[in-house]
Design a protein around this motif. Structure first.
Motif, PDB file in Angstrom:
ATOM      1  N   SER A  28       0.816  -1.220   0.000  1.00 28.30           N
ATOM      2  CA  SER A  28       0.000   0.000   0.000  1.00 28.30           C
ATOM      3  C   SER A  28       0.850   1.270   0.000  1.00 28.30           C
ATOM      4  N   GLU A  29       2.164   1.151   0.274  1.00 22.88           N
ATOM      5  CA  GLU A  29       3.050   2.301   0.294  1.00 22.88           C
ATOM      6  C   GLU A  29       3.900   2.404  -0.965  1.00 22.88           C
ATOM      7  N   ILE A  30       3.603   1.562  -1.942  1.00 24.95           N
ATOM      8  CA  ILE A  30       4.326   1.585  -3.207  1.00 24.95           C
ATOM      9  C   ILE A  30       3.374   2.025  -4.308  1.00 24.95           C
ATOM     10  N   VAL A  31       3.832   2.952  -5.134  1.00 28.75           N
ATOM     11  CA  VAL A  31       3.079   3.376  -6.311  1.00 28.75           C
ATOM     12  C   VAL A  31       3.891   2.988  -7.543  1.00 28.75           C
ATOM     13  N   ALA A  32       3.311   2.184  -8.406  1.00 31.10           N
ATOM     14  CA  ALA A  32       3.951   1.778  -9.663  1.00 31.10           C
ATOM     15  C   ALA A  32       3.297   2.557 -10.792  1.00 31.10           C
ATOM     16  N   THR A  33       4.108   3.216 -11.596  1.00 25.83           N
ATOM     17  CA  THR A  33       3.548   4.006 -12.695  1.00 25.83           C
ATOM     18  C   THR A  33       4.010   3.467 -14.040  1.00 25.83           C
ATOM     19  N   SER A  34       3.196   3.730 -15.040  1.00 28.75           N
ATOM     20  CA  SER A  34       3.503   3.316 -16.408  1.00 28.75           C
ATOM     21  C   SER A  34       2.644   4.135 -17.352  1.00 28.75           C
ATOM     22  N   ARG A  35       3.100   4.259 -18.604  1.00 28.15           N
ATOM     23  CA  ARG A  35       2.247   4.893 -19.613  1.00 28.15           C
ATOM     24  C   ARG A  35       1.026   4.038 -19.900  1.00 28.15           C
ATOM     25  N   ASP A  36       1.158   2.736 -19.716  1.00 26.87           N
ATOM     26  CA  ASP A  36       0.069   1.790 -19.986  1.00 26.87           C
ATOM     27  C   ASP A  36      -0.156   0.954 -18.734  1.00 26.87           C
ATOM     28  N   ILE A  37      -1.134   1.334 -17.930  1.00 26.75           N
ATOM     29  CA  ILE A  37      -1.315   0.655 -16.652  1.00 26.75           C
ATOM     30  C   ILE A  37      -1.844  -0.766 -16.816  1.00 26.75           C
ATOM     31  N   SER A  38      -2.333  -1.116 -17.990  1.00 23.79           N
ATOM     32  CA  SER A  38      -2.769  -2.501 -18.189  1.00 23.79           C
ATOM     33  C   SER A  38      -1.597  -3.466 -18.059  1.00 23.79           C
ATOM     34  N   ARG A  39      -0.378  -2.952 -18.278  1.00 27.84           N
ATOM     35  CA  ARG A  39       0.807  -3.809 -18.215  1.00 27.84           C
ATOM     36  C   ARG A  39       1.284  -4.035 -16.778  1.00 27.84           C
ATOM     37  N   ILE A  40       0.720  -3.308 -15.820  1.00 30.64           N
ATOM     38  CA  ILE A  40       1.123  -3.493 -14.425  1.00 30.64           C
ATOM     39  C   ILE A  40      -0.073  -3.843 -13.536  1.00 30.64           C
ATOM     40  N   LYS A  41      -1.137  -4.329 -14.159  1.00 28.91           N
ATOM     41  CA  LYS A  41      -2.329  -4.680 -13.392  1.00 28.91           C
ATOM     42  C   LYS A  41      -2.027  -5.748 -12.346  1.00 28.91           C
ATOM     43  N   ASP A  42      -1.072  -6.619 -12.613  1.00 31.45           N
ATOM     44  CA  ASP A  42      -0.732  -7.667 -11.652  1.00 31.45           C
ATOM     45  C   ASP A  42      -0.250  -7.083 -10.329  1.00 31.45           C
ATOM     46  N   PHE A  43       0.388  -5.915 -10.374  1.00 33.87           N
ATOM     47  CA  PHE A  43       0.795  -5.272  -9.128  1.00 33.87           C
ATOM     48  C   PHE A  43      -0.429  -4.815  -8.341  1.00 33.87           C
ATOM     49  N   ALA A  44      -1.403  -4.280  -9.034  1.00 33.33           N
ATOM     50  CA  ALA A  44      -2.628  -3.852  -8.351  1.00 33.33           C
ATOM     51  C   ALA A  44      -3.298  -5.035  -7.660  1.00 33.33           C
ATOM     52  N   ASP A  45      -3.248  -6.194  -8.273  1.00 33.23           N
ATOM     53  CA  ASP A  45      -3.838  -7.395  -7.681  1.00 33.23           C
ATOM     54  C   ASP A  45      -3.145  -7.785  -6.379  1.00 33.23           C
ATOM     55  N   ARG A  46      -1.917  -7.262  -6.188  1.00 34.26           N
ATOM     56  CA  ARG A  46      -1.157  -7.576  -4.969  1.00 34.26           C
ATOM     57  C   ARG A  46      -1.168  -6.416  -3.974  1.00 34.26           C
ATOM     58  N   GLU A  49      -0.421   0.287  -5.491  1.00 34.11           N
ATOM     59  CA  GLU A  49      -1.220   1.271  -6.220  1.00 34.11           C
ATOM     60  C   GLU A  49      -0.594   1.507  -7.593  1.00 34.11           C
ATOM     61  N   ILE A  50      -1.406   1.484  -8.620  1.00 34.35           N
ATOM     62  CA  ILE A  50      -0.896   1.738  -9.959  1.00 34.35           C
ATOM     63  C   ILE A  50      -1.499   3.042 -10.484  1.00 34.35           C
ATOM     64  N   ARG A  51      -0.656   3.816 -11.167  1.00 36.77           N
ATOM     65  CA  ARG A  51      -1.092   5.095 -11.709  1.00 36.77           C
ATOM     66  C   ARG A  51      -0.464   5.285 -13.087  1.00 36.77           C
ATOM     67  N   ARG A  52      -1.180   5.990 -13.932  1.00 40.57           N
ATOM     68  CA  ARG A  52      -0.646   6.298 -15.261  1.00 40.57           C
ATOM     69  C   ARG A  52       0.249   7.528 -15.186  1.00 40.57           C
ATOM     70  N   ALA A  53       1.429   7.419 -15.771  1.00 40.90           N
ATOM     71  CA  ALA A  53       2.344   8.553 -15.872  1.00 40.90           C
ATOM     72  C   ALA A  53       3.022   8.504 -17.223  1.00 40.90           C
ATOM     73  N   ASP A  54       2.883   9.566 -17.990  1.00 42.13           N
ATOM     74  CA  ASP A  54       3.552   9.685 -19.282  1.00 42.13           C
ATOM     75  C   ASP A  54       4.336  10.985 -19.251  1.00 42.13           C
ATOM     76  N   PHE A  55       5.661  10.888 -19.272  1.00 46.49           N
ATOM     77  CA  PHE A  55       6.488  12.081 -19.145  1.00 46.49           C
ATOM     78  C   PHE A  55       6.277  13.054 -20.296  1.00 46.49           C
ATOM     79  N   ALA A  56       5.797  12.558 -21.423  1.00 47.79           N
ATOM     80  CA  ALA A  56       5.512  13.438 -22.563  1.00 47.79           C
ATOM     81  C   ALA A  56       4.202  14.185 -22.379  1.00 47.79           C
ATOM     82  N   GLU A  57       3.438  13.814 -21.347  1.00 47.40           N
ATOM     83  CA  GLU A  57       2.165  14.471 -21.034  1.00 47.40           C
ATOM     84  C   GLU A  57       2.247  15.013 -19.610  1.00 47.40           C
ATOM     85  N   PRO A  58       2.757  16.225 -19.433  1.00 40.73           N
ATOM     86  CA  PRO A  58       2.936  16.764 -18.077  1.00 40.73           C
ATOM     87  C   PRO A  58       1.664  16.740 -17.239  1.00 40.73           C
TER      88      PRO A  58
END
Length: 284
Positions: A28-46, A49-58
């Motif tokens: 619960s104290e870890i946030v995993a980010t990716s441009r495509d959160i579907s690729r890290i859904k397995d972390f959410a299952d555990r 917290e997963i969040r979308r982050a795209d550095f090209a989109e401030p």
């Protein structure tokens, strides 16, 4: 407050999240980010917290970094876009109130002559001016070679342009463990760690290690830099990336991918993975 890991869908980011969990950080104290959160859904299952982050989109970054305490900024992949993307992420970390940013730079970023180094050094300078920070100057990955084992075994040779330069490579898992240590312990602000394996090798020695592990005679073919780039293109590597990789081998020939610092071993509290161990694991 959370530990935020960028590029968590990539190999290094994914391994760092796993290393944090292994070190006992609550999911619960870890946030995993990716441009495509579907690729890290397995972390959410555990419970991560997963969040979308795209550095090209401030606009995606304030929500992605909300509540951050420590941030692992994993270097992005496209050199021409790297510095601008990193600056956006750093600016967002400032606004979010991060207490520390760890950046995955490259070995000897301040002195390296590779085409890869200027973007890493520029990011380091920008980051130091704005936030408490630590530079994880990662050396070469052993996987850069072990992933090629099928082709090497088919061709009977390891091809490169590194001459007899020494390479201090380690596995991604070794570098991920180091990142997890820095993110979960104190005393790293202002440090620049030169990270590499305990057992440096030349490509001739690596070919011999592959021979010993497989029982098949493997040699090392050393080529001029331009010819090596052409070989990479012929193997399907995009031309721009082929030039970057060939140039990295040129730098290796001058020991620019060698370090005797011992920083990686000290951070992770164990010996780094040896080339022989990495080869054996890849052959299983």
């Amino acid at each position: 407050m959370s530990i935020v890991v960028t590029a968590a869908s990539g190999n290094l980011g994914r391994l760092t999240v796993e290393a944090l969990l292994t070190r006992g950080v609550p999911a619960s104290e870890i946030v995993a980010t990716s441009r495509d959160i579907s690729r890290i859904k397995d972390f959410a299952d555990r419970g991560v917290e997963i969040r979308r982050a795209d550095f090209a989109e401030p606009g995606s970054l304030p929500a992605a970094f909300e509540g951050v305490d420590k941030l692992l900024l994993i270097s992005t992949t496209t050199p021409s876009e790297r510095v601008a993307n990193h600056r956006r992420a750093i600016d967002a970390a400032v606004v979010a109130g991060a207490s520390l940013v760890a950046f995955t730079s490259m070995l000897h970023a301040d002195t390296s002559t590779t085409t890869l180094s200027p973007t890493h050094w520029a990011t380091e300078e920008y980051l130091r001016e704005r936030l408490p920070s630590v530079m994880l100057r990662n050396g070469w990955y052993l996987e850069n070679y072990t992933d090629q084992l099928p082709q090497i075994l088919r061709g009977g040779t390891l091809v490169g342009a590194a001459g007899q330069g020494r390479i201090s490579a380690a596995t991604r898992a070794d570098y991920a463990d180091a990142a997890a240590v820095v993110l979960t312990t104190e005393g790293h602000d202002g440090k620049a760690y030169e990270l590499g394996g305990d057992e440096p090798f030349t490509l001739t020695q690596l070919a011999a290690a592959i021979s010993a592990a497989t029982g098949k005679r493997i040699g090392y073919t050393d080529l001029p830099v331009d010819e090596f780039a052409q070989v990479l293109v012929g193997a399907g590597v995009p031309a721009e990336l082929a030039q970057v990789l060939a140039d990295a081998d040129r730098a290796m020939s001058h020991d620019e991918m060698f370090t005797g610092s011992g920083d990686l071993r000290r951070l992770i509290g164990r010996p780094t993975t040896t080339p022989a161990e990495a080869i054996a694991a890849a052959l299983r």
